[in-house]
Design a protein around this motif. Structure first.
Motif, PDB file in Angstrom:
ATOM      1  N   LEU A   1     100.493 -35.699 -37.241  1.00  0.00           N
ATOM      2  CA  LEU A   1     100.591 -36.328 -38.677  1.00  0.00           C
ATOM      3  C   LEU A   1     101.162 -37.856 -38.550  1.00  0.00           C
ATOM      4  O   LEU A   1     102.252 -37.892 -38.018  1.00  0.00           O
ATOM      5  CB  LEU A   1     101.462 -35.415 -39.808  1.00  0.00           C
ATOM      6  CG  LEU A   1     101.806 -36.214 -40.972  1.00  0.00           C
ATOM      7  CD1 LEU A   1     100.292 -35.686 -41.834  1.00  0.00           C
ATOM      8  CD2 LEU A   1     102.883 -35.160 -41.701  1.00  0.00           C
ATOM      9  N   LYS A   2     100.325 -38.811 -39.097  1.00  0.00           N
ATOM     10  CA  LYS A   2     100.622 -40.091 -39.165  1.00  0.00           C
ATOM     11  C   LYS A   2     101.592 -40.270 -40.395  1.00  0.00           C
ATOM     12  O   LYS A   2     101.322 -40.103 -41.457  1.00  0.00           O
ATOM     13  CB  LYS A   2      99.531 -41.126 -39.347  1.00  0.00           C
ATOM     14  CG  LYS A   2      98.755 -41.278 -38.232  1.00  0.00           C
ATOM     15  CD  LYS A   2      97.660 -42.333 -38.446  1.00  0.00           C
ATOM     16  CE  LYS A   2      96.876 -42.813 -37.075  1.00  0.00           C
ATOM     17  NZ  LYS A   2      95.923 -43.756 -37.282  1.00  0.00           N
TER      18      LYS A   2
ATOM     19  N   GLY B   1     100.681 -42.801 -44.419  1.00  0.00           N
ATOM     20  CA  GLY B   1      99.352 -42.555 -44.979  1.00  0.00           C
ATOM     21  C   GLY B   1      99.011 -40.974 -44.846  1.00  0.00           C
ATOM     22  O   GLY B   1      98.269 -40.466 -45.556  1.00  0.00           O
TER      23      GLY B   1
ATOM     24  N   SER C   1      97.486 -39.264 -42.242  1.00  0.00           N
ATOM     25  CA  SER C   1      96.478 -38.631 -41.989  1.00  0.00           C
ATOM     26  C   SER C   1      96.748 -37.588 -40.886  1.00  0.00           C
ATOM     27  O   SER C   1      97.903 -37.791 -40.281  1.00  0.00           O
ATOM     28  CB  SER C   1      95.795 -39.591 -41.196  1.00  0.00           C
ATOM     29  OG  SER C   1      95.245 -40.770 -42.010  1.00  0.00           O
ATOM     30  N   SER C   2      95.952 -36.518 -40.556  1.00  0.00           N
ATOM     31  CA  SER C   2      96.304 -35.390 -39.934  1.00  0.00           C
ATOM     32  C   SER C   2      95.180 -35.258 -38.910  1.00  0.00           C
ATOM     33  O   SER C   2      93.975 -35.570 -39.379  1.00  0.00           O
ATOM     34  CB  SER C   2      96.930 -34.318 -40.552  1.00  0.00           C
ATOM     35  OG  SER C   2      95.779 -33.849 -41.357  1.00  0.00           O
ATOM     36  N   TYR C   3      95.324 -34.907 -37.804  1.00  0.00           N
ATOM     37  CA  TYR C   3      94.479 -34.692 -36.561  1.00  0.00           C
ATOM     38  C   TYR C   3      94.801 -33.413 -36.007  1.00  0.00           C
ATOM     39  O   TYR C   3      96.142 -32.881 -35.592  1.00  0.00           O
ATOM     40  CB  TYR C   3      94.396 -35.918 -35.745  1.00  0.00           C
ATOM     41  CG  TYR C   3      94.268 -37.218 -36.246  1.00  0.00           C
ATOM     42  CD1 TYR C   3      95.008 -37.852 -36.796  1.00  0.00           C
ATOM     43  CD2 TYR C   3      92.743 -37.536 -36.510  1.00  0.00           C
ATOM     44  CE1 TYR C   3      95.039 -39.003 -37.301  1.00  0.00           C
ATOM     45  CE2 TYR C   3      92.597 -38.752 -37.297  1.00  0.00           C
ATOM     46  CZ  TYR C   3      93.570 -39.270 -37.483  1.00  0.00           C
ATOM     47  OH  TYR C   3      93.730 -40.683 -38.306  1.00  0.00           O
TER      48      TYR C   3
ATOM     49  N   ARG D   1      91.846 -26.280 -35.335  1.00  0.00           N
ATOM     50  CA  ARG D   1      91.259 -26.867 -36.568  1.00  0.00           C
ATOM     51  C   ARG D   1      90.658 -25.788 -37.290  1.00  0.00           C
ATOM     52  O   ARG D   1      89.851 -25.063 -36.973  1.00  0.00           O
ATOM     53  CB  ARG D   1      90.167 -27.886 -36.291  1.00  0.00           C
ATOM     54  CG  ARG D   1      89.625 -28.845 -37.347  1.00  0.00           C
ATOM     55  CD  ARG D   1      88.528 -29.789 -36.993  1.00  0.00           C
ATOM     56  NE  ARG D   1      89.342 -30.980 -36.102  1.00  0.00           N
ATOM     57  CZ  ARG D   1      89.097 -31.115 -34.756  1.00  0.00           C
ATOM     58  NH1 ARG D   1      88.079 -30.117 -34.008  1.00  0.00           N
ATOM     59  NH2 ARG D   1      89.592 -31.939 -34.170  1.00  0.00           N
TER      60      ARG D   1
ATOM     61  N   SER E   1     101.736 -30.604 -42.397  1.00  0.00           N
ATOM     62  CA  SER E   1     101.858 -31.255 -43.743  1.00  0.00           C
ATOM     63  C   SER E   1     103.337 -31.920 -43.505  1.00  0.00           C
ATOM     64  O   SER E   1     104.193 -31.382 -42.538  1.00  0.00           O
ATOM     65  CB  SER E   1     101.960 -30.411 -44.891  1.00  0.00           C
ATOM     66  OG  SER E   1     102.618 -29.240 -44.686  1.00  0.00           O
TER      67      SER E   1
ATOM     68  N   HIS F   1      97.467 -45.112 -32.255  1.00  0.00           N
ATOM     69  CA  HIS F   1      96.649 -43.863 -32.363  1.00  0.00           C
ATOM     70  C   HIS F   1      95.978 -43.220 -31.321  1.00  0.00           C
ATOM     71  O   HIS F   1      95.825 -42.058 -31.120  1.00  0.00           O
ATOM     72  CB  HIS F   1      95.424 -44.436 -33.430  1.00  0.00           C
ATOM     73  CG  HIS F   1      94.605 -43.363 -33.815  1.00  0.00           C
ATOM     74  ND1 HIS F   1      94.698 -42.555 -35.018  1.00  0.00           N
ATOM     75  CD2 HIS F   1      93.218 -42.821 -33.297  1.00  0.00           C
ATOM     76  CE1 HIS F   1      93.679 -41.630 -34.817  1.00  0.00           C
ATOM     77  NE2 HIS F   1      92.813 -41.826 -33.962  1.00  0.00           N
TER      78      HIS F   1
END
Length: 125
Positions: A50-51, A54, A56-58, A64, A70, A103
């Protein structure tokens, strides 16, 4: 930064668990918080990240659609909700954080400076 991982346990195939990673100390400026896991005899592998700015999650391809990362910013806590667990998800799960990670480096455990102690997840068939 100190990280405290919790929430592991024993669950049946198809079950769910939620892991927590509580950050304390100098948490200002963290760039990313990730979850990794290490299965017996295997290297530590990326699960999700999680960034912090912002949000964003990967995810790794293997999780997946089943796992969700979260955060609760007020509590400095990151969660990993794991659904539809499989026996192959059995591992020690670690959370990690870093202030300087970029990233393209977020998928590698070697690039994280701060680590929690790990929590065991066991999925029985």
């Amino acid at each position: 930064v100190q990280l405290q991982a919790s929430g592991g346990g024993l669950v049946q195939d198809g079950g769910s668990l939620r892991l927590s990673c509580a950050a304390s100390g100098e948490t200002f400026g963290l760039r990313a918080v990730g979850w990794f896991r290490q299965r017996p005899g295997k290297e530590r592998e990326f699960v999700a990240v999680l960034k912090w700015s912002g949000g964003s999650s990967y995810y790794a391809d293997s999780v997946r659609g089943r796992f969700t990362i979260s955060r609760n910013s007020a509590k400095n806590t990151v969660y990993l909700q794991m659904n539809s667990l499989k026996p192959e998800d059995t591992a020690i799960y670690y959370c990690a954080a870093d202030r300087n990670i970029i990233h393209s480096s977020m998928w590698s455990a070697n690039n994280y400076a701060h680590w929690g102690q790990g929590t065991q997840v066991t999925v029985s068939s």
